[in-house]
Design a protein around this motif. Structure first.
Motif, PDB file in Angstrom:
ATOM      1  N   VAL A  84       0.835  -1.203   0.000  1.00  0.00           N
ATOM      2  CA  VAL A  84       0.000   0.000   0.000  1.00  0.00           C
ATOM      3  C   VAL A  84       0.866   1.249   0.000  1.00  0.00           C
ATOM      4  O   VAL A  84       0.695   2.154  -0.820  1.00  0.00           O
ATOM      5  CB  VAL A  84      -0.961  -0.001   1.210  1.00  0.00           C
ATOM      6  N   MET A  85       1.834   1.291   0.920  1.00  0.00           N
ATOM      7  CA  MET A  85       2.672   2.477   1.026  1.00  0.00           C
ATOM      8  C   MET A  85       3.573   2.638  -0.192  1.00  0.00           C
ATOM      9  O   MET A  85       3.749   3.749  -0.717  1.00  0.00           O
ATOM     10  CB  MET A  85       3.523   2.411   2.303  1.00  0.00           C
ATOM     11  N   MET A  86       4.144   1.543  -0.683  1.00  0.00           N
ATOM     12  CA  MET A  86       5.059   1.607  -1.814  1.00  0.00           C
ATOM     13  C   MET A  86       4.344   2.124  -3.059  1.00  0.00           C
ATOM     14  O   MET A  86       4.856   2.995  -3.772  1.00  0.00           O
ATOM     15  CB  MET A  86       5.647   0.220  -2.074  1.00  0.00           C
ATOM     16  N   THR A  87       3.154   1.600  -3.320  1.00  0.00           N
ATOM     17  CA  THR A  87       2.414   2.036  -4.496  1.00  0.00           C
ATOM     18  C   THR A  87       1.961   3.481  -4.359  1.00  0.00           C
ATOM     19  O   THR A  87       2.092   4.280  -5.298  1.00  0.00           O
ATOM     20  CB  THR A  87       1.178   1.135  -4.710  1.00  0.00           C
ATOM     21  N   ALA A  88       1.419   3.829  -3.199  1.00  0.00           N
ATOM     22  CA  ALA A  88       0.921   5.190  -2.990  1.00  0.00           C
ATOM     23  C   ALA A  88       2.037   6.215  -3.172  1.00  0.00           C
ATOM     24  O   ALA A  88       1.857   7.238  -3.848  1.00  0.00           O
ATOM     25  CB  ALA A  88       0.299   5.307  -1.601  1.00  0.00           C
ATOM     26  N   MET A  89       3.203   5.953  -2.589  1.00  0.00           N
ATOM     27  CA  MET A  89       4.297   6.919  -2.670  1.00  0.00           C
ATOM     28  C   MET A  89       4.919   6.945  -4.069  1.00  0.00           C
ATOM     29  O   MET A  89       5.299   8.005  -4.562  1.00  0.00           O
ATOM     30  CB  MET A  89       5.350   6.585  -1.614  1.00  0.00           C
ATOM     31  N   ALA A  90       5.001   5.792  -4.732  1.00  0.00           N
ATOM     32  CA  ALA A  90       5.614   5.754  -6.063  1.00  0.00           C
ATOM     33  C   ALA A  90       4.790   6.532  -7.070  1.00  0.00           C
ATOM     34  O   ALA A  90       5.330   7.324  -7.863  1.00  0.00           O
ATOM     35  CB  ALA A  90       5.782   4.301  -6.513  1.00  0.00           C
TER      36      ALA A  90
ATOM     37  N   THR B 180       2.493   8.852  -6.381  1.00  0.00           N
ATOM     38  CA  THR B 180       2.477  10.266  -5.977  1.00  0.00           C
ATOM     39  C   THR B 180       3.767  10.959  -6.382  1.00  0.00           C
ATOM     40  O   THR B 180       3.763  12.130  -6.804  1.00  0.00           O
ATOM     41  CB  THR B 180       2.277  10.371  -4.453  1.00  0.00           C
ATOM     42  N   ARG B 181       4.896  10.252  -6.282  1.00  0.00           N
ATOM     43  CA  ARG B 181       6.175  10.826  -6.704  1.00  0.00           C
ATOM     44  C   ARG B 181       6.160  11.162  -8.195  1.00  0.00           C
ATOM     45  O   ARG B 181       6.663  12.217  -8.605  1.00  0.00           O
ATOM     46  CB  ARG B 181       7.300   9.842  -6.387  1.00  0.00           C
ATOM     47  N   GLU B 182       5.564  10.299  -8.992  1.00  0.00           N
ATOM     48  CA  GLU B 182       5.478  10.590 -10.427  1.00  0.00           C
ATOM     49  C   GLU B 182       4.581  11.794 -10.691  1.00  0.00           C
ATOM     50  O   GLU B 182       4.831  12.578 -11.605  1.00  0.00           O
ATOM     51  CB  GLU B 182       4.954   9.361 -11.175  1.00  0.00           C
ATOM     52  N   THR B 183       3.521  11.933  -9.895  1.00  0.00           N
ATOM     53  CA  THR B 183       2.647  13.094 -10.043  1.00  0.00           C
ATOM     54  C   THR B 183       3.401  14.374  -9.708  1.00  0.00           C
ATOM     55  O   THR B 183       3.272  15.398 -10.402  1.00  0.00           O
ATOM     56  CB  THR B 183       1.416  12.950  -9.131  1.00  0.00           C
ATOM     57  N   GLU B 184       4.209  14.340  -8.632  1.00  0.00           N
ATOM     58  CA  GLU B 184       4.993  15.517  -8.254  1.00  0.00           C
ATOM     59  C   GLU B 184       6.003  15.893  -9.325  1.00  0.00           C
ATOM     60  O   GLU B 184       6.255  17.080  -9.579  1.00  0.00           O
ATOM     61  CB  GLU B 184       5.720  15.247  -6.930  1.00  0.00           C
ATOM     62  N   ARG B 185       6.586  14.908  -9.982  1.00  0.00           N
ATOM     63  CA  ARG B 185       7.614  15.171 -10.985  1.00  0.00           C
ATOM     64  C   ARG B 185       7.044  15.488 -12.359  1.00  0.00           C
ATOM     65  O   ARG B 185       7.792  15.890 -13.256  1.00  0.00           O
ATOM     66  CB  ARG B 185       8.552  13.961 -11.091  1.00  0.00           C
ATOM     67  N   GLY B 186       5.748  15.270 -12.549  1.00  0.00           N
ATOM     68  CA  GLY B 186       5.131  15.580 -13.828  1.00  0.00           C
ATOM     69  C   GLY B 186       5.092  14.439 -14.819  1.00  0.00           C
ATOM     70  O   GLY B 186       4.512  14.582 -15.904  1.00  0.00           O
ATOM     71  N   THR B 187       5.687  13.296 -14.484  1.00  0.00           N
ATOM     72  CA  THR B 187       5.691  12.176 -15.430  1.00  0.00           C
ATOM     73  C   THR B 187       4.320  11.531 -15.566  1.00  0.00           C
ATOM     74  O   THR B 187       3.990  10.989 -16.625  1.00  0.00           O
ATOM     75  CB  THR B 187       6.711  11.109 -14.995  1.00  0.00           C
ATOM     76  N   MET B 188       3.495  11.600 -14.518  1.00  0.00           N
ATOM     77  CA  MET B 188       2.149  11.056 -14.618  1.00  0.00           C
ATOM     78  C   MET B 188       1.310  11.848 -15.613  1.00  0.00           C
ATOM     79  O   MET B 188       0.522  11.280 -16.378  1.00  0.00           O
ATOM     80  CB  MET B 188       1.481  11.057 -13.235  1.00  0.00           C
ATOM     81  N   GLU B 189       1.506  13.147 -15.631  1.00  0.00           N
ATOM     82  CA  GLU B 189       0.780  13.987 -16.587  1.00  0.00           C
ATOM     83  C   GLU B 189       1.158  13.617 -18.019  1.00  0.00           C
ATOM     84  O   GLU B 189       0.307  13.586 -18.912  1.00  0.00           O
ATOM     85  CB  GLU B 189       1.072  15.457 -16.320  1.00  0.00           C
ATOM     86  N   SER B 190       2.425  13.307 -18.226  1.00  0.00           N
ATOM     87  CA  SER B 190       2.865  12.890 -19.555  1.00  0.00           C
ATOM     88  C   SER B 190       2.222  11.558 -19.946  1.00  0.00           C
ATOM     89  O   SER B 190       1.839  11.349 -21.101  1.00  0.00           O
ATOM     90  CB  SER B 190       4.392  12.767 -19.592  1.00  0.00           C
ATOM     91  N   LEU B 191       2.098  10.639 -18.971  1.00  0.00           N
ATOM     92  CA  LEU B 191       1.466   9.355 -19.250  1.00  0.00           C
ATOM     93  C   LEU B 191      -0.005   9.523 -19.630  1.00  0.00           C
ATOM     94  O   LEU B 191      -0.502   8.885 -20.569  1.00  0.00           O
ATOM     95  CB  LEU B 191       1.566   8.440 -18.023  1.00  0.00           C
ATOM     96  N   LEU B 192      -0.707  10.405 -18.912  1.00  0.00           N
ATOM     97  CA  LEU B 192      -2.120  10.609 -19.194  1.00  0.00           C
ATOM     98  C   LEU B 192      -2.342  11.294 -20.534  1.00  0.00           C
ATOM     99  O   LEU B 192      -3.452  11.241 -21.078  1.00  0.00           O
ATOM    100  CB  LEU B 192      -2.769  11.431 -18.068  1.00  0.00           C
ATOM    101  N   ALA B 193      -1.310  11.940 -21.041  1.00  0.00           N
ATOM    102  CA  ALA B 193      -1.420  12.589 -22.348  1.00  0.00           C
ATOM    103  C   ALA B 193      -1.230  11.612 -23.500  1.00  0.00           C
ATOM    104  O   ALA B 193      -1.488  11.946 -24.656  1.00  0.00           O
ATOM    105  CB  ALA B 193      -0.395  13.720 -22.453  1.00  0.00           C
TER     106      ALA B 193
END
Length: 380
Positions: free
Chosen positions: A198-204, A206-219
């Motif tokens: 739970v903690m590993m997935t949540a933090m991993a 969230t870290r991508e969201t902070e760095r902006g890579t999640m936004e790139s994935l959603l695009a």
């Protein structure tokens, strides 16, 4: 001096502004001690009462009924089943529906009146030694208390009767040596998987969201479902490796029994897989709510508190009040502990684990659906 006060005021105003922005963090700080106080003050009880029991009575005389009534009068036992055969009685205790199975033989009254060593059999689920201790104490007191009103006058002292009118033969099932490790070590598998996944997935995430890579994935053309599956799949392998390591160490270091049949291993593997994916889905859901890795960690810890205290891992499940057991039934680790202990200690198969397997499936379906729905608007 005046300038110093103004600077202090400016920093103070900035902190209050930050406090309004980080509401989740400070809510966790305030809620954590309140939840701990409520759990330890109201829910935790190391002396469980009203444990479920079953009685198979081959003798329906007044004496035998008096023994059953005496058991019901104790605060430790609730007689919930009256099976008609030994096979049905064995099935109830193997599935975990009861913690105490009492058998009254057909010659109980005859031997009792003759003072010829009357006995009843008490089979106790000792996979949880703490719960078993209270039950053993309650049934062991029956010979001296159950028949005080019935054995009066000429019946009080037949010629060769011993001090107690009958004997309770106690059999500890699944953990005859009363080893705490048999209960705690399999339970640790659920705690370790919950805490790390739970903690590993949540933090991993969230870290991508902070760095902006999640936004790139959603695009990209990838759908939220595809992104979620792709991100969680590697952690499923991590959870399986953790499971294998814990089970190997449990067997080598503590001698914990393992599943004895292919059906038992299949049941255990099914429960492990559903539990791992369910925890990863919860971690992914937390990442859609948390704004920072700190918040993700705090929310994960907040989830772990009831998981440890209300699941039957640290304290007997039947020692909890009714409202706490209702919360515990909604937590996946409660059902996973029953599955892993049932497969390893009791030889259970899928047919014995039906309600717990279904509960894990429902948890995965609900949490996974909410996580996918929220992932569409996470970065809006």
């Amino acid at each position: 001096m005046k300038g110093s006060a103004l600077r202090i005021y400016a920093v103070l105003a900035k902190e209050f502004t930050q406090l309004r922005r980080e509401r989740i963090t400070y809510a966790m700080i305030l809620l954590m001690p309140i939840i701990q106080l409520l759990l330890f003050g109201y829910a935790i009880n190391t002396d469980p009462r009203h444990l479920p029991a079953a009685v198979l009575a081959h003798d329906h005389s007044g004496m035998a009924n008096a023994v059953v009534v005496a058991m019901e009068r104790t605060a430790y036992v609730d007689i919930r089943y009256l099976p008609r055969s030994e096979a049905e009685l064995d099935r109830l205790i193997r599935r975990g529906d009861v913690l105490l199975a009492v058998t009254i033989p057909p010659d109980f009254t005859r031997r009792l009146l003759k003072g010829d060593g009357a006995q009843i059999l008490a089979e106790i689920d000792a996979s949880d030694p703490l719960s078993a201790a209270g039950v053993i104490g309650a049934v062991s007191a029956l010979p001296g208390e159950a028949l005080k009103r019935e054995l009066v006058g000429p019946l009080a002292e037949p010629g060769d009767r011993q001090a107690a009118p009958f004997e309770v033969v106690v059999h500890r099932l699944y953990n005859p040596e009363n080893l705490t490790a048999y209960n705690i070590v399999p339970g640790l598998l659920g705690v370790i998987l919950s805490m790390t996944l739970v903690m590993m997935t949540a933090m991993a995430v969230t870290r991508e969201t902070e760095r902006g890579t999640m936004e790139s994935l959603l695009a990209t053309p990838a759908t939220p479902v595809e992104i979620m599956v792709g991100k969680l799949a590697p952690y499923v392998l991590v959870g399986l490796i953790q499971t294998i390591v814990v089970l190997m160490m449990a067997r080598i270091l503590f001698g914990v029994p393992m599943a004895r049949t292919a059906a038992g291993w299949f049941a255990l593997a099914s429960g492990v897989f559903l539990f791992i994916v369910g925890n990863l889905s919860l971690g992914y859901l937390i990442s859609t709510v948390a704004r920072s890795q700190l918040q993700a960690m705090q929310m994960s810890i907040f989830y772990m508190l009831p998981s440890i205290f209300l699941s039957g891992f640290a304290f007997p499940f039947y020692g909890l009040p009714h409202w706490a057991r209702m919360i515990g039934e909604a937590i996946p680790i409660t059902h996973f502990l029953r599955i892993v202990r049932g497969a390893l200690l009791k030889g259970q198969v899928i047919a014995d684990m039906g309600p717990d397997i279904i509960a894990l499936m429902l948890f995965l379906l609900v949490i996974g659906s909410i996580a996918i729905a929220r992932s569409r608007t996470t970065l809006d």
